[in-house]
Design a protein around this motif. Structure first.
Motif, short mmCIF file in Angstrom:
data_model
loop_
_atom_site.label_atom_id
_atom_site.label_comp_id
_atom_site.label_asym_id
_atom_site.label_seq_id
_atom_site.Cartn_x
_atom_site.Cartn_y
_atom_site.Cartn_z
N LEU A 31 13.25 6.93 3.60
CA LEU A 31 12.22 6.05 3.04
C LEU A 31 11.60 6.68 1.80
N ALA A 32 11.32 7.97 1.86
CA ALA A 32 10.74 8.68 0.70
C ALA A 32 11.68 8.63 -0.50
N LYS A 33 12.97 8.89 -0.27
CA LYS A 33 13.94 8.87 -1.37
C LYS A 33 14.05 7.47 -1.98
N LEU A 34 14.06 6.46 -1.13
CA LEU A 34 14.13 5.08 -1.62
C LEU A 34 12.92 4.74 -2.49
N ILE A 35 11.74 5.02 -1.98
CA ILE A 35 10.51 4.69 -2.71
C ILE A 35 10.43 5.51 -4.00
N ASP A 36 10.65 6.82 -3.90
CA ASP A 36 10.52 7.68 -5.07
C ASP A 36 11.56 7.35 -6.15
N HIS A 37 12.76 6.99 -5.72
CA HIS A 37 13.80 6.59 -6.69
C HIS A 37 13.32 5.40 -7.51
N HIS A 38 12.77 4.42 -6.83
CA HIS A 38 12.33 3.22 -7.56
C HIS A 38 11.06 3.48 -8.36
N LEU A 39 10.16 4.29 -7.83
CA LEU A 39 8.95 4.62 -8.60
C LEU A 39 9.29 5.34 -9.89
N SER A 40 10.35 6.15 -9.87
CA SER A 40 10.72 6.91 -11.08
C SER A 40 11.23 6.00 -12.19
N PHE A 42 9.78 3.11 -13.00
CA PHE A 42 8.68 2.29 -13.51
C PHE A 42 8.29 2.75 -14.91
N ILE A 43 7.77 1.80 -15.67
CA ILE A 43 7.26 2.08 -17.01
C ILE A 43 5.74 2.00 -16.92
N THR A 44 5.05 2.99 -17.47
CA THR A 44 3.60 2.99 -17.45
C THR A 44 3.08 2.38 -18.75
N ALA A 45 2.33 1.32 -18.61
CA ALA A 45 1.74 0.64 -19.77
C ALA A 45 0.55 1.47 -20.28
N PRO A 46 0.10 1.22 -21.52
CA PRO A 46 -1.04 1.97 -22.06
C PRO A 46 -2.30 1.90 -21.19
N ASP A 47 -2.46 0.81 -20.43
CA ASP A 47 -3.64 0.70 -19.58
C ASP A 47 -3.44 1.38 -18.22
N GLY A 48 -2.28 2.03 -18.01
CA GLY A 48 -2.01 2.72 -16.76
C GLY A 48 -1.29 1.88 -15.72
N THR A 49 -1.09 0.61 -16.00
CA THR A 49 -0.38 -0.27 -15.07
C THR A 49 1.09 0.12 -15.00
N LEU A 50 1.63 0.17 -13.80
CA LEU A 50 3.04 0.46 -13.61
C LEU A 50 3.83 -0.84 -13.58
N TRP A 51 4.87 -0.92 -14.42
CA TRP A 51 5.73 -2.10 -14.46
C TRP A 51 7.12 -1.70 -14.01
N PRO A 52 7.68 -2.46 -13.06
CA PRO A 52 8.99 -2.11 -12.52
C PRO A 52 10.13 -2.43 -13.46
N PRO A 75 4.53 -15.21 -4.81
CA PRO A 75 5.52 -15.44 -5.88
C PRO A 75 6.03 -14.11 -6.44
N ASP A 76 7.20 -14.17 -7.05
CA ASP A 76 7.83 -12.96 -7.58
C ASP A 76 6.93 -12.21 -8.56
N TRP A 77 6.19 -12.94 -9.39
CA TRP A 77 5.36 -12.25 -10.38
C TRP A 77 4.27 -11.42 -9.70
N VAL A 78 3.75 -11.87 -8.56
CA VAL A 78 2.74 -11.10 -7.83
C VAL A 78 3.37 -9.82 -7.28
N LEU A 79 4.58 -9.95 -6.74
CA LEU A 79 5.27 -8.77 -6.22
C LEU A 79 5.55 -7.77 -7.33
N SER A 80 6.00 -8.26 -8.48
CA SER A 80 6.28 -7.36 -9.61
C SER A 80 5.02 -6.68 -10.11
N PHE A 81 3.94 -7.45 -10.25
CA PHE A 81 2.69 -6.89 -10.75
C PHE A 81 2.11 -5.85 -9.78
N SER A 82 2.25 -6.09 -8.48
CA SER A 82 1.66 -5.22 -7.47
C SER A 82 2.59 -4.12 -6.99
#
Length: 173
Positions: A31-40, A42-52, A75-82
């Protein structure tokens, strides 16, 4: 036999076999490898928001985790944003669970309600992802999932019962 008991107000003791600890460790590590792989990715926006990355939602396991955590009908956009904050939080919970697994033996000591809740959450997510990758016969790589799901559910249920009332959802298997 899995046994959980409370020691004082916020310490929970679990007795599992050494083999069961090793199995839990393998699931937590996965589970850690799965989550960390996908977190790596992500793109960090200037406001600190993480975008997948667009590939995030193509992994059915991650989609299952996000829907389990954020709601099946969002909806998909909520999942992506969160997704960034959700997966970051899960990563911290996975680290909490992993740190409570003993190096040897089968005695687990959870020193806070937060650690116990992390265990409940992580086990629920593992069960949900197993259900997602199982084929129509209920197998993963030719092996039946039911015994594993039943065992994980037993670990979850024993800890849940020891905690008393809890807001964590039961494993969906």
């Amino acid at each position: 036999m899995i046994s959980w008991d409370r020691c004082g107000d916020s310490t929970y003791i679990g007795i599992l076999s050494g083999y069961e600890i090793d199995v839990l460790r393998s699931y937590v590590d996965g589970l850690a490898k799965l989550i960390d792989h996908h977190l790596s990715s992500f793109i960090t926006a200037p406001d600190g928001t993480l975008w997948p990355s667009p590939e995030l939602r193509q992994d059915l396991r991650i989609d299952t985790i996000l829907r389990f955590e954020l709601g099946q009908h969002e909806p998909d956009w909520v999942l992506s944003f969160s997704a960034g904050s959700c997966l970051s939080d899960i990563s911290r919970q996975v680290q909490l669970m992993a740190s409570a697994l003993p190096a040897s033996g089968g005695v687990v000591q959870l020193n806070s309600r937060d650690e116990a809740d992390a265990w409940l959450r992580c086990i629920s997510l593992v069960v949900a992802t197993i259900a997602t990758v199982a084929d129509e016969r209920g197998e993963v790589r030719g092996k039946p999932c039911e015994p594993t799901v039943a065992w994980l559910t037993e670990v979850w249920a024993g800890l849940h019962a020891t905690l008393g009332s809890c807001t964590t959802s039961a494993p969906a298997g």
